[in-house]
Design a protein around this motif. Structure first.
Motif, mmCIF file in Angstrom:
data_model
loop_
_atom_site.group_PDB
_atom_site.id
_atom_site.type_symbol
_atom_site.label_atom_id
_atom_site.label_comp_id
_atom_site.label_asym_id
_atom_site.label_seq_id
_atom_site.Cartn_x
_atom_site.Cartn_y
_atom_site.Cartn_z
ATOM 1 N N PHE A 1 -18.807 22.606 -3.337
ATOM 2 C CA PHE A 1 -19.827 21.606 -3.687
ATOM 3 C C PHE A 1 -20.412 21.000 -2.415
ATOM 4 O O PHE A 1 -21.617 20.840 -2.282
ATOM 5 C CB PHE A 1 -19.221 20.465 -4.522
ATOM 6 C CG PHE A 1 -18.701 20.873 -5.868
ATOM 7 C CD1 PHE A 1 -19.578 21.142 -6.913
ATOM 8 C CD2 PHE A 1 -17.336 20.988 -6.103
ATOM 9 C CE1 PHE A 1 -19.106 21.508 -8.166
ATOM 10 C CE2 PHE A 1 -16.855 21.361 -7.352
ATOM 11 C CZ PHE A 1 -17.740 21.619 -8.381
ATOM 12 N N ALA B 1 -22.765 23.196 -0.243
ATOM 13 C CA ALA B 1 -24.080 23.406 -0.859
ATOM 14 C C ALA B 1 -24.903 22.117 -0.877
ATOM 15 O O ALA B 1 -26.078 22.137 -1.223
ATOM 16 C CB ALA B 1 -23.898 23.928 -2.272
ATOM 17 N N ASP C 1 -24.129 19.666 -2.895
ATOM 18 C CA ASP C 1 -24.013 19.130 -4.251
ATOM 19 C C ASP C 1 -22.936 18.059 -4.301
ATOM 20 O O ASP C 1 -22.086 17.988 -3.414
ATOM 21 C CB ASP C 1 -23.635 20.246 -5.235
ATOM 22 C CG ASP C 1 -24.777 21.219 -5.467
ATOM 23 O OD1 ASP C 1 -25.941 20.767 -5.440
ATOM 24 O OD2 ASP C 1 -24.504 22.420 -5.659
ATOM 25 N N LEU C 2 -22.945 17.264 -5.365
ATOM 26 C CA LEU C 2 -21.914 16.242 -5.506
ATOM 27 C C LEU C 2 -20.612 16.859 -6.014
ATOM 28 O O LEU C 2 -20.617 17.798 -6.801
ATOM 29 C CB LEU C 2 -22.369 15.156 -6.487
ATOM 30 C CG LEU C 2 -23.548 14.293 -6.019
ATOM 31 C CD1 LEU C 2 -23.858 13.235 -7.081
ATOM 32 C CD2 LEU C 2 -23.256 13.634 -4.679
ATOM 33 N N THR D 1 -23.110 8.101 -8.500
ATOM 34 C CA THR D 1 -23.702 8.447 -9.807
ATOM 35 C C THR D 1 -23.504 7.233 -10.716
ATOM 36 O O THR D 1 -22.631 6.385 -10.447
ATOM 37 C CB THR D 1 -22.986 9.652 -10.466
ATOM 38 O OG1 THR D 1 -21.621 9.279 -10.740
ATOM 39 C CG2 THR D 1 -23.005 10.893 -9.583
ATOM 40 N N ASP E 1 -22.775 21.023 6.013
ATOM 41 C CA ASP E 1 -23.830 20.697 5.041
ATOM 42 C C ASP E 1 -25.060 20.136 5.750
ATOM 43 O O ASP E 1 -25.882 19.488 5.146
ATOM 44 C CB ASP E 1 -23.308 19.757 3.951
ATOM 45 C CG ASP E 1 -22.858 18.400 4.491
ATOM 46 O OD1 ASP E 1 -22.850 18.209 5.728
ATOM 47 O OD2 ASP E 1 -22.525 17.536 3.666
ATOM 48 N N ALA F 1 -29.213 22.828 2.877
ATOM 49 C CA ALA F 1 -28.274 21.861 2.292
ATOM 50 C C ALA F 1 -28.814 20.434 2.420
ATOM 51 O O ALA F 1 -28.654 19.619 1.511
ATOM 52 C CB ALA F 1 -26.908 21.987 2.955
ATOM 53 N N ASN G 1 -31.368 19.891 -0.241
ATOM 54 C CA ASN G 1 -30.692 19.718 -1.533
ATOM 55 C C ASN G 1 -30.042 18.338 -1.627
ATOM 56 O O ASN G 1 -30.123 17.675 -2.658
ATOM 57 C CB ASN G 1 -29.651 20.823 -1.745
ATOM 58 C CG ASN G 1 -29.080 20.785 -3.159
ATOM 59 O OD1 ASN G 1 -29.813 20.542 -4.125
ATOM 60 N ND2 ASN G 1 -27.790 20.994 -3.288
ATOM 61 N N ARG G 2 -29.389 17.872 -0.548
ATOM 62 C CA ARG G 2 -28.740 16.553 -0.584
ATOM 63 C C ARG G 2 -29.752 15.445 -0.869
ATOM 64 O O ARG G 2 -29.458 14.500 -1.588
ATOM 65 C CB ARG G 2 -28.014 16.276 0.733
ATOM 66 C CG ARG G 2 -26.617 16.926 0.765
ATOM 67 C CD ARG G 2 -26.095 17.083 2.159
ATOM 68 N NE ARG G 2 -25.851 15.825 2.824
ATOM 69 C CZ ARG G 2 -25.923 15.654 4.149
ATOM 70 N NH1 ARG G 2 -26.232 16.649 4.936
ATOM 71 N NH2 ARG G 2 -25.674 14.476 4.665
ATOM 72 N N ASP H 1 -32.604 15.789 -2.528
ATOM 73 C CA ASP H 1 -33.001 15.895 -3.940
ATOM 74 C C ASP H 1 -31.910 15.331 -4.853
ATOM 75 O O ASP H 1 -32.199 14.627 -5.818
ATOM 76 C CB ASP H 1 -33.261 17.364 -4.323
ATOM 77 C CG ASP H 1 -34.523 17.908 -3.658
ATOM 78 O OD1 ASP H 1 -35.321 17.101 -3.135
ATOM 79 O OD2 ASP H 1 -34.699 19.142 -3.643
ATOM 80 N N VAL H 2 -30.650 15.654 -4.537
ATOM 81 C CA VAL H 2 -29.532 15.138 -5.334
ATOM 82 C C VAL H 2 -29.512 13.610 -5.260
ATOM 83 O O VAL H 2 -29.294 12.924 -6.264
ATOM 84 C CB VAL H 2 -28.182 15.730 -4.845
ATOM 85 C CG1 VAL H 2 -27.003 14.993 -5.454
ATOM 86 C CG2 VAL H 2 -28.096 17.216 -5.158
ATOM 87 N N LYS I 1 -29.617 11.667 -8.685
ATOM 88 C CA LYS I 1 -28.346 11.127 -9.191
ATOM 89 C C LYS I 1 -28.011 9.733 -8.650
ATOM 90 O O LYS I 1 -27.376 8.945 -9.333
ATOM 91 C CB LYS I 1 -27.185 12.065 -8.806
ATOM 92 C CG LYS I 1 -27.345 13.491 -9.298
ATOM 93 C CD LYS I 1 -26.613 13.692 -10.604
ATOM 94 C CE LYS I 1 -26.824 15.042 -11.245
ATOM 95 N NZ LYS I 1 -26.365 16.155 -10.416
#
Ligand code: ADP
Ligand code: ZN
Length: 213
Positions: free
Chosen positions: A52, A55, A57-58, A89, A162, A167, A170-171, A173-174, A178
């Motif tokens: 996770f 990538a 991701d959380l 989150t 990351d 990455a 993506n972080r 955007d996450v 979230k």
């Protein structure tokens, strides 16, 4: 003091937290540092979290809550804590609220550190981190005295796994999807301090003003 530091990756949560610990002996609790430590040590938690994290991701909420339930009840938390990278989150924020009520703790406030996206992108691509002690460097504004070696502990100073461009994007955007909703959540709780800041000193001063210290 007991604070949540909220802000996008690269907003300076870790730097601000380290400065605040010097004011009153509060401890910095960084879920990212705890997870990176677990990955480096090859523990069960580390094995579960690694993919996770790489990538961008959380890590699942239940793993994070297990860590934080234990961490917030350790002795050093009695003198205060700075939550850096947690909660991330809405379910984490809700479970934290229950946990704090259970252990009889109350937060002073949540600090929302706002930094423009172009500044953040520039910071994240030039950021370097000590694998030994977590100290943060920057190739442009704050390089270690000896290239690749930490001034404080002599550990290796590297670019995080990351912190590749894919990455990082993506972080961010996450974060928007979230974590940004937590701003509204803590506004609703009535204890949000938003600081528009590109310098960590400005953030520290705003926090001091709000807490009257
Ligand atoms: P940054 O704030 O610079 O993105 P962190 O060190 O806080 O970096 O986090 C690094 C990674 O660790 C995150 O991308 C995520 O995979 C994981 N992580 C850290 N804290 C949490 C959390 N509270 N919930 C879920 N995942 C987390
Ligand atoms: Zn170091």
């Amino acid at each position: 003091m007991k604070l949540i530091l909220l802000g996008a990756p690269g907003a300076g949560k870790g730097t601000v937290a380290k400065l605040l610990t010097k004011l009153d002996g509060s401890v910095q609790i960084s879920t990212g540092d705890i997870l990176r430590g677990a990955v480096a040590a090859g523990t069960d938690l580390g094995k579960k979290a690694q993919d996770f994290m790489n990538a961008g991701d959380l890590v699942p909420d239940d793993l994070i809550m297990d860590i934080m339930k234990a961490r917030l009840q350790e002795d050093d938390c009695k003198s205060g804590y700075l939550l850096d990278g947690f909660p991330r989150t809405i379910p984490q924020a809700e479970q934290l609220k229950t946990l704090l009520a259970d252990i009889g703790d109350e937060l002073d406030c949540t600090v929302n550190i706002e930094v423009p996206r172009d500044v953040i992108l520039d910071r994240l691509t030039t950021r370097r981190t000590c694998t030994g002690c977590g100290e943060i460097y920057n190739t442009k504004s704050n390089p270690p005295k000896t290239e690749g070696k930490c001034d404080k502990c002599g550990g290796d100073v590297v670019q995080r796994d990351d912190e590749t461009e894919a990455a990082i994007s993506n972080r961010l955007d996450v974060y928007t999807e979230k974590t940004a909703p937590l701003v509204g959540f803590y506004e609703g709780e009535g204890n949000l301090l938003t600081v528009d800041a590109t310098s960590s000193d400005a953030v520290i001063n705003a926090i001091k003003g709000k807490l009257g210290i």
